[in-house]
Write a protein that holds these residues in place. Structure first.
Motif, PDB file in Angstrom:
ATOM      1  N   LYS A  62     115.416 -26.814  88.283  1.00 10.41           N
ATOM      2  CA  LYS A  62     116.532 -25.864  88.358  1.00 10.41           C
ATOM      3  C   LYS A  62     116.930 -25.330  86.985  1.00 10.41           C
ATOM      4  N   THR A  63     116.779 -26.166  85.946  1.00 16.56           N
ATOM      5  CA  THR A  63     117.258 -25.750  84.625  1.00 16.56           C
ATOM      6  C   THR A  63     116.631 -24.439  84.138  1.00 16.56           C
ATOM      7  N   LEU A 120     115.533 -22.134  85.878  1.00 14.64           N
ATOM      8  CA  LEU A 120     115.892 -21.045  86.793  1.00 14.64           C
ATOM      9  C   LEU A 120     117.167 -20.338  86.337  1.00 14.64           C
ATOM     10  N   THR A 121     118.053 -21.046  85.653  1.00 15.94           N
ATOM     11  CA  THR A 121     119.295 -20.419  85.194  1.00 15.94           C
ATOM     12  C   THR A 121     119.011 -19.253  84.235  1.00 15.94           C
ATOM     13  N   ASP A 141     120.035 -27.288  76.757  1.00 17.89           N
ATOM     14  CA  ASP A 141     118.922 -26.375  76.966  1.00 17.89           C
ATOM     15  C   ASP A 141     119.172 -25.053  76.235  1.00 17.89           C
ATOM     16  N   VAL A 159     119.264 -21.804  78.269  1.00 19.74           N
ATOM     17  CA  VAL A 159     120.516 -21.643  79.008  1.00 19.74           C
ATOM     18  C   VAL A 159     121.592 -21.084  78.072  1.00 19.74           C
ATOM     19  N   SER A 197     120.800 -17.330  77.213  1.00 22.18           N
ATOM     20  CA  SER A 197     120.986 -16.345  78.281  1.00 22.18           C
ATOM     21  C   SER A 197     122.464 -16.181  78.633  1.00 22.18           C
ATOM     22  N   ALA A 243     122.988 -28.804  86.994  1.00 12.28           N
ATOM     23  CA  ALA A 243     121.966 -28.672  88.032  1.00 12.28           C
ATOM     24  C   ALA A 243     122.086 -29.802  89.050  1.00 12.28           C
ATOM     25  N   LYS A 266     123.894 -24.781  88.789  1.00 12.40           N
ATOM     26  CA  LYS A 266     122.668 -24.173  88.277  1.00 12.40           C
ATOM     27  C   LYS A 266     121.675 -24.055  89.428  1.00 12.40           C
ATOM     28  N   PRO A 267     120.852 -23.020  89.591  1.00 16.14           N
ATOM     29  CA  PRO A 267     120.835 -21.865  88.709  1.00 16.14           C
ATOM     30  C   PRO A 267     122.086 -20.997  88.840  1.00 16.14           C
ATOM     31  N   VAL A 268     122.616 -20.598  87.662  1.00 18.58           N
ATOM     32  CA  VAL A 268     123.863 -19.842  87.625  1.00 18.58           C
ATOM     33  C   VAL A 268     123.585 -18.362  87.881  1.00 18.58           C
ATOM     34  N   GLU A 269     124.436 -17.745  88.712  1.00 15.01           N
ATOM     35  CA  GLU A 269     124.331 -16.305  88.973  1.00 15.01           C
ATOM     36  C   GLU A 269     125.255 -15.562  88.007  1.00 15.01           C
TER      37      GLU A 269
END
Lengths: 395, 121
Positions: free
Chosen positions: A177-178, A180-181, B14, B17, B20, B89, B105-108
């Protein structure tokens, strides 16, 4: 829990009666009617009977044709089933102390003289049968306890395996999932820029950087999926190698080039001590995986920012060493880190699936080679990969 | 924290993360401040010129993790009033922190900005 259920067989404490004269046996049976007697008429038959069954007691006539009572006792003592079985000698003529002594030497526990006193016979037999039953009960109890202890151990091992698996599934879903963010955020950001027409004026370097970030996440995901597939292949014994000749040094230089960005970003200095070329017959993409894994591990865990990669050649093998100047690996963790789902640093969360060294070990072993670690706490670790120059088929 | 505060403290191990989410916040006029784990974040709170108007916090991190950070942050009166959004997550992990708003997570992008705007103008 399955225990050998031989309670009935064991409480059935049988007595072996040995006498060449049939009427003596009949008399014994009458006197000991509450017990089950196995009656035989020679020492030979007694030895045979005692091979099949553990008796509570042997009532053994001394004077018999063929092998006499003393000889029979010696033979019974040699057999594992009857070596501990108490023997009572029954004798009419050998009252002499010399014979009695011989009887004890040959394994008698008691003597009864003919004509037999029924009461004395019954009471002595009762003592030995009781002893036999109690011994058996203690043995059974011990066996039960051992079985429970084994079962307990088994349950603990299984629970541990289930816990490890659950933890692995949880980490896997987290790791998948990580990336995917950033991937999803970048995709939505691109859409936003396109829809608002802002993309036309958006600075191109920034756009390219965002694009690079998104594609890096796809690569990350695909690496994770490949590791998971490798795990399945390894556990099914299906890790196949595609062997071809290549230059190991060139491969290492190429990997270092590819990771230049990560190495610089991590503030690492990688020193290469490589001969011009080292040729061998191995699976190139698998060996590349080993190099990448050892490199990324060093980048992730080493505190001091140096790594030395060296390659040396023996007559039959090639040795590749990765030496970092990191925190080192405690002695008790050295073998554990090559197992699946394990990290040297497990209490804290580091990214990754904990499969890297496990996969490395399996790849190297599939080549007939080995991977080991030497480490001194506070000084650093050296991972050594030894590869036979030509593939030795793993058994 | 002043009304015009635009600083958002992002705590996540991360880097992708951080990058972004940071870029999106920047595009909306916020100033992202990055920390890779709790101790670094505390240091930023201590030494920074101004307190952020919002903290977005990952839970599983090497070094000081999310729970440990929350413990320190809530114990210090100066920082305890800064709103925290949990971004994890691990669904269960995120829900183990009572009362805190959560970004799974995954964040929109939409959910991220909605959460941010709930605390920062």
């Amino acid at each position: 829990l399955r225990l050998k259920d031989d309670d009935s067989a064991n409480s059935q404490a049988r007595i072996l009666a040995v006498d060449d004269i049939a009427s003596n046996l009949i008399a014994l049976q009458a006197a000991l009617s509450e017990y089950e007697l196995v009656c035989v008429q020679s020492g030979y038959e007694a030895v045979v009977a005692a091979k099949d069954e553990e008796f509570a007691l042997v009532l053994l006539d001394v004077q018999m044709p063929g092998i006499d009572g003393f000889e029979t006792a010696k033979l019974l003592r040699k057999d594992s089933k009857s070596s501990e079985t108490p023997i009572i000698f029954l004798t009419a003529i050998h009252r002499d102390d010399k014979y009695v002594e011989q009887g004890y030497i040959d394994g008698a526990v008691d003597y009864l003289f003919k004509p037999l006193n029924i009461r004395i016979l019954q009471s002595k037999v009762s003592v030995f049968v009781d002893l036999f039953r109690k011994t058996k009960e203690i043995q059974r109890q011990a066996e039960r306890e051992k079985a429970y202890a084994l079962k307990d151990l088994e349950i603990r091992l299984l629970k541990n395996a289930v816990e490890k698996r659950d933890e692995f599934l949880s980490i896997t879903s987290h790791e998948l999932k990580t990336p995917l963010t950033p991937l999803l955020l970048q995709a939505q950001r691109f859409l936003e820029l396109i829809e608002s027409d802002e993309i036309k004026t958006f600075p191109k370097p920034k756009l390219l950087k965002m694009w690079g970030l998104a594609t890096a996440q796809v690569k990350r995901l695909s690496r994770l999926v490949n590791d998971l597939l490798d795990l399945t292949r390894i556990s099914e014994g299906k890790l196949k190698l595609r062997i071809g000749e290549f230059d190991l040094c060139e491969l290492i230089r190429r990997v270092i080039d590819e990771f230049d960005h990560e190495i610089t970003k991590a503030g690492f200095k990688v020193e290469l001590r490589l001969p011009a070329a080292v040729l061998g017959n191995w699976d190139e993409s698998r060996i590349e995986q080993v190099v990448v894994n050892l490199l990324t591990n060093a980048l992730r865990y080493a505190r001091e920012r140096t790594l030395e990669i060296s390659v040396s050649e023996g007559p039959d093998e090639v040795i590749m060493k990765f030496t970092d100047s990191g925190v080192g690996i405690p002695e008790q963790d050295k073998s554990r880190i090559f197992s699946k789902f394990e990290r040297a640093v497990s209490s804290e969360h580091y990214g990754g699936l904990g499969l890297g060294l496990y996969i490395c070990k399996n790849i190297v072993q599939a080549h007939g080679g080995q991977i080991t670690v030497d480490s001194t706490l506070g000084v650093g670790s050296t991972f050594t990969v030894t590869l036979p120059r030509t593939l030795v088929r793993a058994p | 924290m002043s009304m015009g505060c635009k600083d958002v403290l992002l705590i996540d191990d991360d880097e992708a993360v951080l990058e972004s989410i940071g870029e999106i916040l920047e595009s909306r006029g916020f100033t992202p401040i990055f920390a890779k784990e709790g101790a670094a974040a505390l240091k930023i709170l201590e030494t920074g010129p101004e307190l952020p108007c919002l903290i977005i916090l990952d839970m599983m991190m090497p070094g000081m993790n999310g729970w440990q950070f929350l413990e320190k942050q809530s114990a210090e009166e100066k920082y305890s009033k800064i709103p925290v959004i949990i971004c994890s997550a691990f669904r269960e992990t995120a829900r183990s922190v009572r009362g805190a708003p959560i970004l799974d997570k995954p964040v929109e992008l939409g959910a991220l900005m909605q959460a941010v705007h709930a605390f920062c103008a």
